[in-house]
Motif scaffolding. Structure first.
Motif, PDB file in Angstrom:
ATOM      1  N   LEU A 147       8.743   5.750   7.145  1.00 13.12           N
ATOM      2  CA  LEU A 147       9.305   7.044   7.537  1.00 13.12           C
ATOM      3  C   LEU A 147       9.087   8.100   6.461  1.00 13.12           C
ATOM      4  CD1 LEU A 147      12.684   6.025   9.215  1.00 13.12           C
ATOM      5  CD2 LEU A 147      10.714   7.093  10.312  1.00 13.12           C
ATOM      6  N   ARG A 148       9.301   7.745   5.216  1.00 11.19           N
ATOM      7  CA  ARG A 148       9.163   8.702   4.115  1.00 11.19           C
ATOM      8  C   ARG A 148       7.724   9.120   3.877  1.00 11.19           C
ATOM      9  NH1 ARG A 148      13.374   8.019  -0.625  1.00 11.19           N
ATOM     10  NH2 ARG A 148      15.253   7.853   0.628  1.00 11.19           N
ATOM     11  N   THR A 149       6.789   8.189   4.036  1.00 12.22           N
ATOM     12  CA  THR A 149       5.395   8.491   3.722  1.00 12.22           C
ATOM     13  C   THR A 149       4.587   8.931   4.935  1.00 12.22           C
ATOM     14  OG1 THR A 149       4.666   6.214   4.072  1.00 12.22           O
ATOM     15  CG2 THR A 149       5.376   6.826   1.833  1.00 12.22           C
ATOM     16  N   GLY A 150       5.025   8.542   6.112  1.00 15.04           N
ATOM     17  CA  GLY A 150       4.254   8.831   7.316  1.00 15.04           C
ATOM     18  C   GLY A 150       3.104   7.863   7.522  1.00 15.04           C
ATOM     19  N   LEU A 151       3.057   6.801   6.722  1.00 17.01           N
ATOM     20  CA  LEU A 151       1.996   5.806   6.829  1.00 17.01           C
ATOM     21  C   LEU A 151       2.418   4.646   7.723  1.00 17.01           C
ATOM     22  CD1 LEU A 151       0.940   5.554   3.073  1.00 17.01           C
ATOM     23  CD2 LEU A 151      -0.220   6.824   4.888  1.00 17.01           C
ATOM     24  N   SER A 152       1.440   4.047   8.368  1.00 15.39           N
ATOM     25  CA  SER A 152       1.711   2.855   9.162  1.00 15.39           C
ATOM     26  C   SER A 152       1.791   1.644   8.243  1.00 15.39           C
ATOM     27  CB  SER A 152       0.590   2.637  10.184  1.00 15.39           C
ATOM     28  OG  SER A 152      -0.611   2.304   9.503  1.00 15.39           O
ATOM     29  N   ARG A 153       2.247   0.528   8.781  1.00 19.46           N
ATOM     30  CA  ARG A 153       2.333  -0.715   8.011  1.00 19.46           C
ATOM     31  C   ARG A 153       0.972  -1.092   7.457  1.00 19.46           C
ATOM     32  NH1 ARG A 153       1.121  -5.914   8.636  1.00 19.46           N
ATOM     33  NH2 ARG A 153       2.497  -7.509   7.791  1.00 19.46           N
ATOM     34  N   SER A 154      -0.047  -1.069   8.318  1.00 24.21           N
ATOM     35  CA  SER A 154      -1.378  -1.470   7.869  1.00 24.21           C
ATOM     36  C   SER A 154      -1.948  -0.506   6.837  1.00 24.21           C
ATOM     37  CB  SER A 154      -2.336  -1.614   9.054  1.00 24.21           C
ATOM     38  OG  SER A 154      -2.443  -0.396   9.755  1.00 24.21           O
ATOM     39  N   ALA A 155      -1.661   0.775   6.949  1.00 21.99           N
ATOM     40  CA  ALA A 155      -2.142   1.755   5.967  1.00 21.99           C
ATOM     41  C   ALA A 155      -1.491   1.522   4.606  1.00 21.99           C
ATOM     42  CB  ALA A 155      -1.867   3.169   6.451  1.00 21.99           C
ATOM     43  N   ILE A 156      -0.220   1.157   4.601  1.00 22.76           N
ATOM     44  CA  ILE A 156       0.472   0.865   3.343  1.00 22.76           C
ATOM     45  C   ILE A 156      -0.170  -0.329   2.658  1.00 22.76           C
ATOM     46  CG2 ILE A 156       2.633  -0.045   2.378  1.00 22.76           C
ATOM     47  CD1 ILE A 156       4.103   1.743   4.459  1.00 22.76           C
ATOM     48  N   TYR A 157      -0.372  -1.416   3.392  1.00 23.58           N
ATOM     49  CA  TYR A 157      -0.935  -2.614   2.798  1.00 23.58           C
ATOM     50  C   TYR A 157      -2.403  -2.432   2.416  1.00 23.58           C
ATOM     51  CZ  TYR A 157       3.375  -5.094   3.481  1.00 23.58           C
ATOM     52  OH  TYR A 157       4.686  -5.487   3.396  1.00 23.58           O
ATOM     53  N   ASP A 158      -3.138  -1.620   3.159  1.00 25.50           N
ATOM     54  CA  ASP A 158      -4.525  -1.330   2.808  1.00 25.50           C
ATOM     55  C   ASP A 158      -4.581  -0.528   1.501  1.00 25.50           C
ATOM     56  OD1 ASP A 158      -7.384  -1.247   3.343  1.00 25.50           O
ATOM     57  OD2 ASP A 158      -7.076   0.881   3.781  1.00 25.50           O
ATOM     58  N   ALA A 159      -3.727   0.479   1.377  1.00 23.06           N
ATOM     59  CA  ALA A 159      -3.683   1.289   0.153  1.00 23.06           C
ATOM     60  C   ALA A 159      -3.245   0.449  -1.045  1.00 23.06           C
ATOM     61  CB  ALA A 159      -2.753   2.486   0.346  1.00 23.06           C
ATOM     62  N   MET A 160      -2.310  -0.476  -0.842  1.00 27.08           N
ATOM     63  CA  MET A 160      -1.889  -1.366  -1.931  1.00 27.08           C
ATOM     64  C   MET A 160      -3.062  -2.235  -2.389  1.00 27.08           C
ATOM     65  SD  MET A 160       1.998  -2.686  -1.198  1.00 27.08           S
ATOM     66  CE  MET A 160       1.406  -3.972  -0.168  1.00 27.08           C
ATOM     67  N   ALA A 161      -3.831  -2.753  -1.448  1.00 27.80           N
ATOM     68  CA  ALA A 161      -4.970  -3.600  -1.788  1.00 27.80           C
ATOM     69  C   ALA A 161      -6.022  -2.837  -2.585  1.00 27.80           C
ATOM     70  CB  ALA A 161      -5.590  -4.175  -0.513  1.00 27.80           C
ATOM     71  N   LYS A 162      -6.117  -1.538  -2.342  1.00 23.49           N
ATOM     72  CA  LYS A 162      -7.069  -0.688  -3.064  1.00 23.49           C
ATOM     73  C   LYS A 162      -6.484  -0.123  -4.353  1.00 23.49           C
ATOM     74  CE  LYS A 162      -9.484   0.631   1.131  1.00 23.49           C
ATOM     75  NZ  LYS A 162      -9.733   1.702   2.107  1.00 23.49           N
ATOM     76  N   GLY A 163      -5.212  -0.448  -4.638  1.00 24.65           N
ATOM     77  CA  GLY A 163      -4.569   0.050  -5.855  1.00 24.65           C
ATOM     78  C   GLY A 163      -4.141   1.495  -5.773  1.00 24.65           C
ATOM     79  N   LYS A 164      -3.966   2.002  -4.547  1.00 22.30           N
ATOM     80  CA  LYS A 164      -3.627   3.411  -4.355  1.00 22.30           C
ATOM     81  C   LYS A 164      -2.200   3.633  -3.851  1.00 22.30           C
ATOM     82  CE  LYS A 164      -8.360   4.736  -3.512  1.00 22.30           C
ATOM     83  NZ  LYS A 164      -9.280   5.519  -2.709  1.00 22.30           N
ATOM     84  N   PHE A 165      -1.412   2.568  -3.848  1.00 20.03           N
ATOM     85  CA  PHE A 165      -0.030   2.661  -3.383  1.00 20.03           C
ATOM     86  C   PHE A 165       0.786   1.686  -4.216  1.00 20.03           C
ATOM     87  CE2 PHE A 165       3.570   2.152  -0.464  1.00 20.03           C
ATOM     88  CZ  PHE A 165       3.761   3.466  -0.054  1.00 20.03           C
ATOM     89  N   PRO A 166       2.047   2.034  -4.526  1.00 24.37           N
ATOM     90  CA  PRO A 166       2.875   1.131  -5.344  1.00 24.37           C
ATOM     91  C   PRO A 166       3.026  -0.253  -4.725  1.00 24.37           C
ATOM     92  CG  PRO A 166       3.965   3.256  -5.049  1.00 24.37           C
ATOM     93  CD  PRO A 166       2.766   3.256  -4.155  1.00 24.37           C
ATOM     94  N   LYS A 167       3.052  -1.253  -5.580  1.00 28.31           N
ATOM     95  CA  LYS A 167       3.265  -2.637  -5.142  1.00 28.31           C
ATOM     96  C   LYS A 167       4.751  -2.849  -4.851  1.00 28.31           C
ATOM     97  CE  LYS A 167      -0.914  -4.297  -6.151  1.00 28.31           C
ATOM     98  NZ  LYS A 167      -1.858  -4.549  -5.137  1.00 28.31           N
ATOM     99  N   PRO A 168       5.064  -3.708  -3.889  1.00 23.55           N
ATOM    100  CA  PRO A 168       6.471  -3.971  -3.578  1.00 23.55           C
ATOM    101  C   PRO A 168       7.104  -4.914  -4.596  1.00 23.55           C
ATOM    102  CG  PRO A 168       5.080  -5.285  -2.172  1.00 23.55           C
ATOM    103  CD  PRO A 168       4.166  -4.414  -2.983  1.00 23.55           C
ATOM    104  N   ILE A 169       8.411  -4.961  -4.558  1.00 26.13           N
ATOM    105  CA  ILE A 169       9.213  -5.848  -5.396  1.00 26.13           C
ATOM    106  C   ILE A 169       9.728  -6.967  -4.497  1.00 26.13           C
ATOM    107  CG2 ILE A 169      11.339  -6.001  -6.757  1.00 26.13           C
ATOM    108  CD1 ILE A 169      11.010  -2.899  -7.146  1.00 26.13           C
ATOM    109  N   GLN A 170       9.574  -8.184  -4.924  1.00 22.07           N
ATOM    110  CA  GLN A 170      10.104  -9.328  -4.162  1.00 22.07           C
ATOM    111  C   GLN A 170      11.628  -9.323  -4.302  1.00 22.07           C
ATOM    112  OE1 GLN A 170       7.705 -11.509  -2.743  1.00 22.07           O
ATOM    113  NE2 GLN A 170       9.368 -12.353  -1.530  1.00 22.07           N
TER     114      GLN A 170
END
Length: 62
Positions: free
Chosen positions: A13-36
């Motif tokens: 909601l805050r970013t306007g990104l879809s689930r897959s876009a978030i995980y794709d950006a994380m894989a490319k190092g362009k989005f913060p990694k989550p905390i377990q």
């Protein structure tokens, strides 16, 4: 004020990104990694998401 942990739906909601876009950006190092936060649960630091959004705004202005 302590840094809140945001779950994925809130991050979406805050970013306007879809689930897959978030995980794709994380894989490319362009989005913060989550905390377990549990065995099967992750979340993102609110401050990191806000910083990411601010960086997007700054890039737009440049």
């Amino acid at each position: 004020m302590p840094d809140m942990i945001l779950r994925r739906p809130t991050v979406q909601l805050r970013t306007g990104l879809s689930r897959s876009a978030i995980y794709d950006a994380m894989a490319k190092g362009k989005f913060p990694k989550p905390i377990q936060i549990g065995t099967r649960a992750v979340g993102w630091a609110e401050s990191e998401i806000e910083a990411w959004l601010e960086a997007r705004k700054a890039a737009r202005a440049a």
